[in-house]
Design a protein around this motif. Structure first.
Motif, PDB file in Angstrom:
ATOM      1  N   ARG A   1       0.764  -1.150  -0.050  1.00  0.00           N
ATOM      2  CA  ARG A   1       0.102  -0.092   0.029  1.00  0.00           C
ATOM      3  C   ARG A   1       1.020   1.395  -0.002  1.00  0.00           C
ATOM      4  NH1 ARG A   1      -2.972  -0.409   4.742  1.00  0.00           N
ATOM      5  NH2 ARG A   1      -3.769  -2.211   3.954  1.00  0.00           N
TER       6      ARG A   1
ATOM      7  N   ARG B   1       2.623   1.586  -3.509  1.00  0.00           N
ATOM      8  CA  ARG B   1       1.641   1.924  -4.392  1.00  0.00           C
ATOM      9  C   ARG B   1       1.322   3.437  -4.266  1.00  0.00           C
ATOM     10  NH1 ARG B   1      -1.901  -1.529  -7.341  1.00  0.00           N
ATOM     11  NH2 ARG B   1      -1.294  -3.713  -6.816  1.00  0.00           N
ATOM     12  N   GLN B   2       1.301   4.077  -3.193  1.00  0.00           N
ATOM     13  CA  GLN B   2       1.052   5.457  -2.901  1.00  0.00           C
ATOM     14  C   GLN B   2       2.211   6.086  -3.174  1.00  0.00           C
ATOM     15  OE1 GLN B   2      -0.298   6.566   1.124  1.00  0.00           O
ATOM     16  NE2 GLN B   2       0.757   8.516   1.010  1.00  0.00           N
ATOM     17  N   GLU B   3       3.533   5.870  -2.996  1.00  0.00           N
ATOM     18  CA  GLU B   3       4.606   6.569  -3.417  1.00  0.00           C
ATOM     19  C   GLU B   3       4.892   6.657  -4.759  1.00  0.00           C
ATOM     20  OE1 GLU B   3       6.967   8.130  -1.593  1.00  0.00           O
ATOM     21  OE2 GLU B   3       5.738   7.915   0.201  1.00  0.00           O
TER      22      GLU B   3
ATOM     23  N   ARG C   1       2.119   6.189  -6.979  1.00  0.00           N
ATOM     24  CA  ARG C   1       1.144   7.253  -7.538  1.00  0.00           C
ATOM     25  C   ARG C   1       1.374   8.571  -7.566  1.00  0.00           C
ATOM     26  NH1 ARG C   1      -2.450   5.126  -4.830  1.00  0.00           N
ATOM     27  NH2 ARG C   1      -3.086   3.386  -6.396  1.00  0.00           N
ATOM     28  N   GLU C   2       2.177   8.882  -6.453  1.00  0.00           N
ATOM     29  CA  GLU C   2       2.283  10.312  -6.437  1.00  0.00           C
ATOM     30  C   GLU C   2       3.336  10.725  -7.403  1.00  0.00           C
ATOM     31  OE1 GLU C   2       2.820  11.173  -2.050  1.00  0.00           O
ATOM     32  OE2 GLU C   2       0.866  10.645  -1.582  1.00  0.00           O
TER      33      GLU C   2
ATOM     34  N   TRP D   1       3.605  -0.436  -9.808  1.00  0.00           N
ATOM     35  CA  TRP D   1       3.994   0.082  -8.457  1.00  0.00           C
ATOM     36  C   TRP D   1       5.575  -0.079  -8.063  1.00  0.00           C
ATOM     37  CZ3 TRP D   1       5.542  -2.814  -4.301  1.00  0.00           C
ATOM     38  CH2 TRP D   1       5.248  -4.172  -4.259  1.00  0.00           C
TER      39      TRP D   1
END
Length: 240
Positions: A123, A126-128, A130-131, A173
């Motif tokens: 998670r 994936r967040q890193e 996406r940003e 990712w």
């Protein structure tokens, strides 16, 4: 509509995916499968001849994939593991924090979720991804004069990125593990597909015109496969 069929050459089994495309390409997946993408009207004999011409390349990659999978098959969680993020190694610890925290040297995971560290890591990465990838793609597109629709992050572990006919750019990712200059190559590669939806000579000329050292970056990216497979296996083995 994509059609699927199978074939074999030199003792190597491969799967053919036929679609409305102009060129034929072959790849070896992270699981060791050989996949061929071919035009709808290309004959079986022509496809087999194409695969046969790539046998040495295929065999070399199958050996590499097997070595990677053997190295990764017994991966388990260890406190203080070192994992890369944007090409920089960071020590991963569990700590008394409410949410995962990333610093220049560490990744801190909540100790209250010790049973699902793999899910937390995925998670977080994936967040890193996406940003970072959303922002960097916008920057590269503006610099180079490309137009695309949107950036999407997926869970592919045998392919860094892709571009749809509608102009959507898809990135794994796992790409967030590697250094920024290698990420830039993948982004540019997919942006060039908004002009050439194939890997023709025209496509590679487009890439080379905008990034003359793309060949070196491409080879360096291939060498990063062990790192990405290691994290992927760790995440899958420790999802709790």
């Amino acid at each position: 509509m994509e059609r699927k069929e199978s074939g074999a050459v030199g003792g190597i089994l491969y799967t053919v995916y036929r679609s409305n495309r102009k060129t034929c390409v072959v790849r070896v997946t992270a699981e060791g499968r050989v996949e061929v993408k071919a035009p709808l009207r290309m004959s079986r004999q022509a496809i087999q001849a194409f695969v046969d011409s790539k046998i040495a390349w295929i065999e070399r990659h199958l050996v590499e994939i097997d070595a990677i999978n053997r190295q990764c098959e017994r991966i388990g969680w260890e406190e203080g593991q070192v994992l890369p993020l944007l090409g920089r190694n960071r020590v991963v610890h569990t700590a008394a924090v409410g949410n995962p925290i990333v610093t220049d040297t560490e990744v801190l995971l909540p100790s209250s979720h010790a049973g699902s560290r793999g899910a937390l890591l995925e998670r977080l990465y994936r967040q890193e991804a996406r940003e970072y990838l959303t922002l960097r793609t916008a920057e590269k597109a503006k610099e180079e004069g490309f137009v695309y629709r949107q950036v999407k992050i997926n869970g592919a572990h045998g392919r860094w990125g892709s571009c749809s006919a509608g102009g959507n750019l898809n990135f794994s990712w796992l790409l967030i593990l590697v250094a920024p200059d290698l990420i830039d190559y993948v982004i540019l590669h997919e942006l060039c597909h908004t002009i050439h939806m194939n890997h023709s000579q025209s496509f590679w000329r487009e890439v080379g015109r905008r990034m003359p050292d793309y060949g070196l970056r491409r080879e360096q990216l291939r060498q990063e496969q062990i790192k990405t497979m290691y994290l992927y296996k760790l995440v899958q083995n420790d999802k709790g």
